[in-house]
Design an enzyme around this catalytic site. Structure first.
Site, mmCIF file in Angstrom:
data_model
loop_
_atom_site.group_PDB
_atom_site.id
_atom_site.type_symbol
_atom_site.label_atom_id
_atom_site.label_comp_id
_atom_site.label_asym_id
_atom_site.label_seq_id
_atom_site.Cartn_x
_atom_site.Cartn_y
_atom_site.Cartn_z
ATOM 1 N N LYS A 16 0.832 -0.896 -0.095
ATOM 2 C CA LYS A 16 0.338 0.371 0.447
ATOM 3 C C LYS A 16 0.959 1.369 -0.514
ATOM 4 C CE LYS A 16 -1.526 1.563 4.427
ATOM 5 N NZ LYS A 16 -1.696 3.409 4.402
ATOM 6 N N ASN A 17 2.066 1.158 1.008
ATOM 7 C CA ASN A 17 2.927 2.412 1.210
ATOM 8 C C ASN A 17 3.562 2.794 -0.317
ATOM 9 O OD1 ASN A 17 1.268 2.571 3.059
ATOM 10 N ND2 ASN A 17 2.436 2.450 5.021
ATOM 11 N N CYS B 88 -4.238 11.975 12.802
ATOM 12 C CA CYS B 88 -4.920 11.247 13.417
ATOM 13 C C CYS B 88 -4.095 10.098 15.455
ATOM 14 C CB CYS B 88 -4.203 9.785 12.845
ATOM 15 S SG CYS B 88 -3.325 9.234 12.716
ATOM 16 N N ARG C 104 0.884 13.991 13.054
ATOM 17 C CA ARG C 104 1.029 14.564 11.482
ATOM 18 C C ARG C 104 0.838 15.257 10.798
ATOM 19 N NH1 ARG C 104 -0.374 9.103 10.774
ATOM 20 N NH2 ARG C 104 1.505 8.976 8.705
ATOM 21 N N ASP D 191 5.850 0.682 11.692
ATOM 22 C CA ASP D 191 4.496 0.169 11.290
ATOM 23 C C ASP D 191 4.391 -1.061 11.630
ATOM 24 O OD1 ASP D 191 4.220 1.628 8.448
ATOM 25 O OD2 ASP D 191 3.824 2.407 10.025
ATOM 26 N N ARG E 269 -8.109 -0.779 5.581
ATOM 27 C CA ARG E 269 -7.347 0.328 4.641
ATOM 28 C C ARG E 269 -6.262 0.147 4.071
ATOM 29 N NH1 ARG E 269 -6.038 5.635 8.291
ATOM 30 N NH2 ARG E 269 -4.980 5.342 5.856
#
Ligand code: EPZ
Length: 419
Positions: A22-23, A118, A123, A307, A399
């Protein structure tokens, strides 16, 4: 609101195929704003954030098509794109701010919603904005939007990132590809997802080279080429499933991984007693019953990834002894701890440090997901907890994890999605 019901106690054994990252997909998609040539991106993970980025690009006029079945995205921008990225789209996917650099570089103006904070932290994007100002952009913040403009196009510059930032490195790297002249970036992030973005950008004709450990040189261009690009595998998804297998003493074959970009994670897991056999393009994971406690600090790549911090903490609750975690990247990334405590974990928090007491029996509970990686750590805890766990707000999970309940159920887990 959808929920997951997990009945613990089963070994996670069998075969799992890792999806695309995803990243890596998100910055690559954002960078397609630069080109009017045909681009095909393959091995794309079908997750909510990618769908949101596709929606965002479509909303600004990109000729983009997501083929969910074949996991491909084709883009062929023939007309000028709109330069407005709305709060509605950015509020659920902060990475939308990555369209700011390419829009400004290509069209000289951009109005992009401030992504906002978030669960894991405030952020900010101050570094992104400071670098764009250095490239000649005029930046104003009004009504929650970044309003950016530059008269005669962005100019190359020398910029040293004041702290290592994945998103800022990506945004400015993409902008520099279309700036006038040479840009030198120092103290860049080195994540594999950034390396994949650079491979893509060079394939479409951008002039980028590493000139030092964290130093990039980009020479601006104004025409680009068509290309096809296969997105790199998701190392965080891979790490998550390695931990799932180790937690439950399963024996798991994990396909589509390259351990070369996971050294910090693999070394730590092996130190705990997780057995990881590396084959050509798959690995076999198993673990001793008695896992050792370890200490870990999250760091920018090639350090241990933030992560994977919530996930490794669950494994620490099962290991023998006391483990320590220091979260150096985000100011509030222990949101999973209060939920793990409700399952019986014994974890002490002091600032950005956590002390995890091992050999704890976890009991199922009704839980609340707060952010993407905290959510998956609660799924892992549910797999190894006695009796039933209900996880609420699993939109966080959707997500970033493609078909997680199917991948785990196919390997023995008892998970079902409750409407
Ligand atoms: C990227 O976020 C990832 N997201 C995150 O993954 C990941 O946790 C993070 O990098 C760190 O590896 C994507 O790639 C889409 P940063 P990003 O800029 O770019 C501060 C996930 O779970 N900072 O490297 O937002 C920031 O507050 C997500 O997939 C500033 O102060 O992270 C943080 O403390 C979560 N000013 C630190 O730097 C800025 O202008 C690192 O953030 C930018 C960042």
């Amino acid at each position: 609101m959808q929920r997951l019901e997990i009945k613990g106690g089963r070994k996670i054994s069998g075969i799992i195929e890792i999806s695309g990252s995803k990243n890596a997909t998100l910055p690559i998609l954002a960078s397609t704003i630069l080109t009017n040539k045909k681009v095909l991106i393959t091995n794309v993970p079908i997750v909510r954030d990618v769908e949101t980025m596709v929606e965002l690009l479509g909303a600004i006029g990109s000729n983009i098509n997501l083929d969910k079945k074949r996991k491909k995205i084709s883009i062929h921008n023939k007309k000028k794109l709109r330069n407005f990225a709305s709060y509605r789209l950015l509020k659920t996917m902060r990475a939308g701010v990555l369209v700011l650099g390419p829009l400004l570089a290509k069209y000289g103006t951009a109005k992009v919603s401030l992504p906002g904070g978030c669960a894991i932290g405030s952020r900010p994007i101050n570094i992104h904005l400071d670098a764009l100002k250095k490239m000649g952009a005029n930046i104003k913040i009004k009504d929650g939007y970044v309003i950016a403009s530059v008269k005669k196009g962005l100019k190359g510059c020398i910029f040293k990132f004041p702290r290592i930032s994945v998103g800022a490195t990506e945004n400015i790297l993409i902008a520099a590809c279309f700036a006038k002249g040479k840009t030198e970036l120092k103290n860049c992030a080195l994540e594999p997802e950034i390396q994949d973005l650079i491979i893509f950008l060079k394939k479409i004709g951008c002039k980028i080279k590493w000139t030092g450990k964290r130093a990039l040189e980009i020479i601006g261009v104004d025409t680009l080429k068509s290309t096809t690009h296969k997105v790199i595998f998701d190392r965080i998804e891979a790490g998550t499933y390695i931990i799932a297998s180790a937690l439950t003493n399963g024996r798991l074959k994990i396909k589509n991984v390259n351990l070369k970009i996971m050294s910090a994670e693999i070394n730590l897991l092996r130190k705990m007693g997780v057995k990881i056999i590396n084959k050509k393009n798959y690995i076999i994971v198993s673990s001793k019953k008695k896992l050792k406690s370890v200490n870990v600090e999250t760091k920018p790549y090639p350090g241990f990834p933030t992560d994977l911090q919530a996930q490794i903490m669950v494994l620490m609750t099962k290991s023998y002894g006391i483990s320590k975690v220091k979260e150096n990247i985000f100011e509030n990334r222990f949101m999973h701890v209060s939920e793990l405590r409700r399952m019986g974990a014994n974890i002490e928090i002091k600032g950005n440090k956590a002390k995890v007491f091992g050999k704890r029996k976890l009991n199922g509970a009704e839980l609340m997901a707060t952010d993407l990686r905290a959510s998956v750590s609660l799924v892992l805890a549910g797999l190894v907890a006695s009796n039933k766990t209900i996880l609420n707000r699993i939109y966080h999970l959707d997500r970033g994890y493609e078909k997680i309940e199917k991948k785990l159920t196919d390997c023995g887990a008892r998970i079902k999605r409750l409407k």
